[in-house]
Design an enzyme around this catalytic site. Structure first.
Site, short mmCIF file in Angstrom:
data_model
loop_
_atom_site.label_atom_id
_atom_site.label_comp_id
_atom_site.label_asym_id
_atom_site.label_seq_id
_atom_site.Cartn_x
_atom_site.Cartn_y
_atom_site.Cartn_z
N HIS A 1 -10.55 -14.22 44.47
CA HIS A 1 -10.84 -14.30 42.49
C HIS A 1 -12.72 -14.43 42.30
CE1 HIS A 1 -10.43 -14.21 38.59
NE2 HIS A 1 -10.16 -15.49 38.75
N HIS B 1 -17.55 -10.99 36.14
CA HIS B 1 -16.09 -11.09 35.99
C HIS B 1 -15.90 -10.85 34.25
CE1 HIS B 1 -12.51 -12.97 36.01
NE2 HIS B 1 -12.26 -14.43 35.81
N CYS C 1 -8.12 -14.51 32.87
CA CYS C 1 -8.30 -13.55 34.35
C CYS C 1 -7.19 -13.04 34.82
CB CYS C 1 -9.50 -14.23 34.86
SG CYS C 1 -10.49 -15.14 33.44
#
Lengths: 404, 339
Positions: free
Chosen positions: A296, A331, A163
């Protein structure tokens, strides 16, 4: 002193917009892109919310400006749409007009299409058009197809650090500029939703059946999203000689590793703390010069504790305004770092702080809460954008207002 | 340096290790005993490329004598194919329910890097490049940037595996030779395709030479889909330098013309190919560079690996490495002897 690195063009596509303007509009309207899937073939289609780009592949072909032919995965198409906008926005009609590199990021490459054909591909008795997708699974396929359409030939690279992938792509591009390898780089990432990643995160019990609630006491996981984003980076000397329109500066960055667990961050956020601290030191800005942090904020149990602790350790009682924009976009894995870098830049350009949607209850482990309402008229000069991932990969970027 | 490859490269002396060959068009690694490197309980869960990658990295750290971990940068074109295949299969087999997450986690391209960092408690910079024939090479470039930026050393490597399924997939688009070829006759058997391989190689890179240094990298160039003229010009830039060339020549007639350009650019300079030792794969370049570094340090060639050996220069001071991956990613690296 090495070159400063400026941002001179941005392009993106996510569940809340097919371009930068569309994204900004829906951020302002506080309109989430989460919903149920129209395109993935999964039993979780109407069970697990996702943030899907609201275009089918045929529309994406048209938007990408390429004829509808085989072998182009959704990953490539999303990337191509964002790439076109970024180049246009930077006023680049021909990437060959100056030496220009391309650093792309993806976590599962063309899995979105190969997973549909995989069992035909491995079956000797099957033949057909699916053969066009045979070599599209790896992460380099989308990079090269985009590079070939656009004409990048100076330097191409693909990064996959889960990620944090596209944050690392931006970092690598900035470092190449600073060391004088190339004057201009286009960096970012592309990620399409796949049954593979949906089942992967679901098998880890990391997916929320409701819309995700980052930094909330009741959070129970993330929602996946898809999208792509690219930023044009230029060295100061080149940007000035080229009369480029400077949108902002990538003033600091840092990559660290947790070395704690394959899929979990350390409980006190050691890696996140180091990444933010070192990136900020590099930017030459002080703690009190940071007005906003695009965290995040995946809404998983572990990330938010760890990241929140790192914020409290770094900023003490003066934690700046912060929010996760994951409830807007889901996400988006490898694309997240670049998407959120653009959001950070938009916050600076438009004096905005975006709300962390779906928040209601402060986490018991933390004394801080995210911004829950859109804030307009905020003076935002420096933003930290965080991207953390599996394998302990942490990346923090500092994006600053251009002040000459 | 450390390497796990289809040859006996992990333990012992490469100048006496016999030549391993294959008739199957598919080379597999000679796997070492992993137990001295990885605890048994972790070993059980790990698939092949994770074991190969992690063990090679640990051996490299051991060999270099470095105690403080630094940045870790790797390249892999395909990551853990075994885990990717397993998870795709299980999604269908178990109809998307009650899946074991381990293959998903391990299929992530940065999982080997994460494991090395975890094992070494290394919190420094960590990056993974995944761009076919530029995967290892971008990791090398990144490492050189890190050293320029002040890192004392980096752990830089590459790893790749070939599985039966992937071998079959690639055969459908003509990557491998249709007829079985003895790997020892790879270069005389010019036909479309080549033979598949795999392996892991790690290097410790430093900014200043140490008594253990194998070689210095003094030239580096990557070219994406160059024309023959562009390639020739780039090779020419290294022309007066090299006294030995290590080439990625692999008997594939589809892309042999690039190696003919190399021949024309360096008439009379001896060439040593390496793909009959490791096969073709995204990060085979790391194996070629490892071989070149050994040759330059030890001033000798593993003669048993070369049934026909060209006349070699008296002193091997500069070695040019040239490789390309299916004609798309071209790489040139100049190595110099460290005095």
């Amino acid at each position: 002193m090495s070159e400063r690195v400026f941002i001179t063009g941005i392009g993106m596509i996510t569940a809340i917009g097919d371009n930068v303007a569309g994204n900004l509009q829906n951020l302002r309207l506080q309109r989430s892109g989460l919903g149920y899937s129209s395109y993935i073939d999964t039993i979780y289609k109407s069970v697990l919310p996702v943030a899907e780009v609201k275009q089918d592949n045929a529309s994406l072909f048209a938007m990408a400006g390429i004829p509808e032919t085989g072998g182009y995965t959704r990953t490539t198409l999303l990337g191509m749409v964002a790439m076109r906008e970024a180049l246009q926005h930077a006023g680049i009609t021909d990437v060959q007009s100056a030496p220009t590199g391309f650093v792309n990021a993806s976590t599962v490459g063309g899995m979105c299409d190969t997973e549909k054909w995989y069992f035909d591909i491995i079956n000797p008795e099957k033949e057909g058009d699916f053969i066009q997708y045979i070599d599209t699974l790896d992460c380099a396929d989308c990079t090269q197809r985009i590079a070939d359409i656009v004409g990048f030939s100076e330097h191409i690279a693909t990064i996959s650090t889960a990620c944090s992938s596209s944050a690392n792509a931006l970092m690598f591009g900035a470092r190449m500029i600073k060391q004088g390898l190339l004057p201009r780089m286009v960096c970012g990432g592309t990620e399409a939703l796949t049954r593979f990643t949906l089942n992967g995160f679901n098998s880890l019990k990391n997916i929320d059946k409701q819309f995700c609630r980052p930094f909330d006491q009741q959070r129970t996981g993330l929602n996946l999203g898809e999208g792509a984003a690219y930023l044009v980076l230029e060295g100061e000397t080149f940007a000035r000689a080229n009369n480029s329109r400077i949108l902002g500066e990538l003033s600091g960055y840092c990559n660290t590793n947790e070395a704690f667990h394959p899929t979990s961050p350390s409980p006190d956020g050691d890696g996140a703390y180091e990444a933010m601290k070192t990136a900020l030191a590099m930017s030459g800005r002080t703690l009190d010069e940071v007005q906003y942090i695009n965290v995040h904020g995946t809404a998983t149990l572990n990330n938010d504790v760890s990241e929140g602790k790192a914020l409290e350790r770094l900023f003490g009682t003066e934690v700046p305004l912060f929010s996760s924009t994951k409830p807007f976009t889901g996400h988006t894995l490898a694309a997240a770092g670049a998407i959120e870098a653009i959001y950070s830049l938009l916050a600076i350009q438009h004096n905005l702080v975006f709300p962390n949607l779906h928040f209601s209850e402060r986490m018991e482990e933390l004394s801080i809460t995210p911004v829950t309402e859109l804030m307009e008229g905020q003076s935002v000069n420096n933003v930290i954008s965080n991207s953390f991932g599996f394998g302990g990969n942490n990346a923090s970027l500092v994006i600053s207002k251009y002040e000459g | 340096m450390a390497a796990i490859s289809p040859q006996d490269t992990f333990d012992g002396n490469i100048f006496s290790a016999p030549l391993v060959h294959t008739n199957s068009n598919r080379f597999s690694c000679v796997e070492p005993d992993y137990k001295p490197f990885i605890p048994a309980n972790s070993l059980r869960r790990m698939t092949r490329v994770l074991k190969i990658g992690l063990t090679t990295a640990l051996k490299c750290i051991q060999e270099s004598g470095i105690t403080t971990p630094g940045p870790i940068v790797t390249g892999t074109g395909k990551g853990s194919l075994q885990d990717t295949e397993r998870f795709i299969r299980e999604i269908v087999q178990y109809e998307e329910t009650a899946l074991n997450p381990t293959p998903f986690i391990q299929s992530t391209y940065n999982s080997v890097n994460g494991l090395i960092a975890l094992q070494q408690k290394c919190t420094a910079y960590n990056n993974t490049f995944v761009h076919r024939g530029f995967s290892f090479e971008n990791a090398l470039l990144d490492s050189m940037l890190l050293i320029q930026e002040g890192a004392a050393h980096t752990l830089t490597g590459a790893f790749e595996e070939i599985t039966a399924e992937h071998f079959y997939i690639k055969s459908r688009i003509g990557c491998w030779k249709q007829e079985p070829v003895d790997s020892r006759e790879l270069y005389t058997h010019l036909s479309p395709g080549t033979i598949a391989g795999e392996g892991a190689v790690f290097f410790t890179l430093t900014g200043t030479p140490t008594p253990q240094s194998y070689a210095a990298i003094s030239g580096f160039r990557m070219l994406y889909k160059p024309t023959t003229d562009k390639l020739a010009a780039a090779l020419q830039a290294f022309a007066p330098e090299a006294d030995l060339i290590i080439t990625g020549c692999n008997g594939d007639s589809n892309h042999a013309h690039f190696y003919e350009t190399l021949d024309r650019s360096f008439p009379g300079i001896p060439q040593l190919p390496f793909k009959h030792l490791c096969g073709e794969y995204d990060t085979a370049g790391a194996f070629g560079l490892w071989l070149a570094a050994h040759i330059i340090k030890d001033q000798q060639v593993p003669q048993q690996w070369y049934p026909t050996l060209p006349p070699l220069p008296a002193g091997i001071n500069k070695v040019l490495f040239y490789n390309h991956f299916y004609g798309e990613q071209h790489v040139m690296i100049l190595l110099e002897r460290v005095s």
